[in-house]
Design a protein around this motif. Sequence first.
Motif, PDB file in Angstrom:
ATOM      1  N   SER A   1       1.304   3.880  -3.432  1.00 44.76           N
ATOM      2  CA  SER A   1       0.869   5.041  -3.092  1.00 44.76           C
ATOM      3  C   SER A   1       1.970   6.194  -3.247  1.00 44.76           C
ATOM      4  CB  SER A   1       0.366   5.237  -1.616  1.00 44.76           C
ATOM      5  OG  SER A   1      -0.813   4.523  -1.558  1.00 44.76           O
TER       6      SER A   1
ATOM      7  N   THR B   1       0.822  -1.043  -0.064  1.00 41.52           N
ATOM      8  CA  THR B   1       0.016  -0.134   0.011  1.00 41.52           C
ATOM      9  C   THR B   1       0.940   1.212   0.018  1.00 41.52           C
ATOM     10  OG1 THR B   1      -1.651  -1.113   1.275  1.00 41.52           O
ATOM     11  CG2 THR B   1      -1.917   1.341   1.217  1.00 41.52           C
TER      12      THR B   1
ATOM     13  N   LEU C   1      -4.276   5.558  -1.065  1.00 40.68           N
ATOM     14  CA  LEU C   1      -3.932   4.515  -0.092  1.00 40.68           C
ATOM     15  C   LEU C   1      -5.295   3.520  -0.093  1.00 40.68           C
ATOM     16  CD1 LEU C   1      -2.829   6.487   2.980  1.00 40.68           C
ATOM     17  CD2 LEU C   1      -1.384   4.893   1.554  1.00 40.68           C
TER      18      LEU C   1
END
Lengths: 342, 284
Positions: free
Chosen positions: A108, A104, A265
Amino acid sequence: MEPAREPTRRQSVVDVALQTGAGTLDAQASRARALDGLRFWDKVYGWLTWGCAIGVLVILGGVIVSLFIGSMPALREFGFSFVTEQRWNPVTEKFGALAPIYGTVVTSFIAMLIAVPVGLMIAVFLTELCPKMLRRPIGIAIELLAGIPSIIYGIWGLFVFAPFLQDTLQPALITIFGNVPVLSSVFEGPPYGIGVLTAGLILAIMVLPFITSISRDVFEAVPPVLKEAAYGLGCTTWEVVRYVVLPYTRVGVIGGVMLGLGRALGETMAVTFVIGNAHRISSSLIAPGTTISATIANEFTEAVGDLYTSSLIALGLILFVITFFVLAAARYMLLRIERRIG
Amino acid sequence: MASLPMASLYASRRRRNIIAMALSLTATAFGLGWLVLVLGALLWQGFAGLSLSVFTEMTPPPGSAGGLLNPIFGSLILTVLAVMIGTPIGILAGTYMAEYGRHTRLTSVVRFINDILLSAPSIVVGLFIYEVMVAPMGHFSGLAGGVALAVIVIPVVVRTTEDMLNLVPNQLREAAASLGMPRAFIIARICYRAAQAGMITGVLLAIARISGETAPLLFTALNNQFWSTDLNAPMASLPVVIFQFALSPYKDWQQLAWTGALIITFTVLALSITARALTARNQS
């Protein structure tokens, strides 16, 4: 004078007042009754709206509480090691969230690395350079990009973008950086097309419109006097942007960037299609990986056993807590710039 | 040393300006380029499979031809359900924030939380509804899917309702109050009517937002291979079917996924353009 009719709830006070006049005792009584009714419904409506406003808070509270309760079994079983362990084994029921958290953060990060400069430059173009006539159409087009559902980016990424990367960008990266000491491990392995890098690039396309439209809005709010003064001193357009517009709107721009980060996210479908769903942390960006949201989307309906389900809910809790703080910071900053501009 | 660097300073400043402006132009072309690429691929692949049977036949078993009738119908039902649950709550909450409690502390707290919910990850909403509805009921259901989408509708409607009611001039309220109208009537008959276009825009934007939402439906409404009108049973929806079909190895299914994607995108774009036109007319 027309006799007073029994006023109904549906009539407004004005109707009632017109019809009753200064008539008999009977009319006065019915008028009082009508007014009582109106007062009553006014109160009810007020409380109803209050209840719904509270309802918004209840939703947030409900999300946090239900996720917390749902993730208790996993958190009790693994404790703090849940966020520090990389293992993810449904067979032995040992779960750790490090790989999805890592995925994640990395996807991102790639997304923001590309979307922030590009988004800001588009905003500069729209506010400083673009002919007035084209401003609205281009602005709308960029905002339409934000409206396209994420599953569309997912299917496009899987069938169009990933094969394209597999044929062009990834082999090129592997050849160029193959013999460079550190970078060779960043672009290591066969070009699958799907993977962390692809997911990051698609996320960049998705958050670009959010960053652009917020920075454009705050750029436009800069008082013209400031810009005119700078131009009057002989500044170039770039210097005005760099030394007047950006410092003045810094808080708002950071708010917009954080808002985009919050989106990146939590983004699910676009990433799920192209990340490859592999529970390991690889130094290579072109290797398959996973993110929190992709793990939940891929595995939740197939999860057997309470511990497995609970671990996935715990992942959701972690995601929600992270995005909550990022979004709260974003809103706080945007509120500050709003107050300053007035 | 004084005159020569001056000229080169000018030149370098101008050069830097030109480079920066060229970069901003490139960035815009880059951003718009993606829009063209995505929509282009979508039109190209989607239209190839668009035919009447898409709207009249059920989803096929693997490897054979069919249509998208049951997911289209399911999506409509779920959307209507979400709007029916979410819109009244959203409008009432927005009314409190703009009318009864405009300057209260509660309003600023609700506004802050609402803005966070507006961009919160939608998959978390799915988990939330799974915990509070699917798990206690013991099975997936269309109803749970509708409620999950309603949770996404509410923040959008709250936001636009509050913004639009704040735009209604206070003189209108004062004039109505001076005629003796109670507050609830002023809101219902004057403010709502004045803010109508904007509030409808909010609902349209909310529909646009949920018509492509997949993540919250994955473990609430789940999916259904067959025609179903039972809100208590799993229900098919376009986004979930696209997800399932696109990741399958069957060519027929993949084609249907593209066609479904085309249908969703056009619905969403049409809704957002209508919403935009409504606000534009309202402002002018």
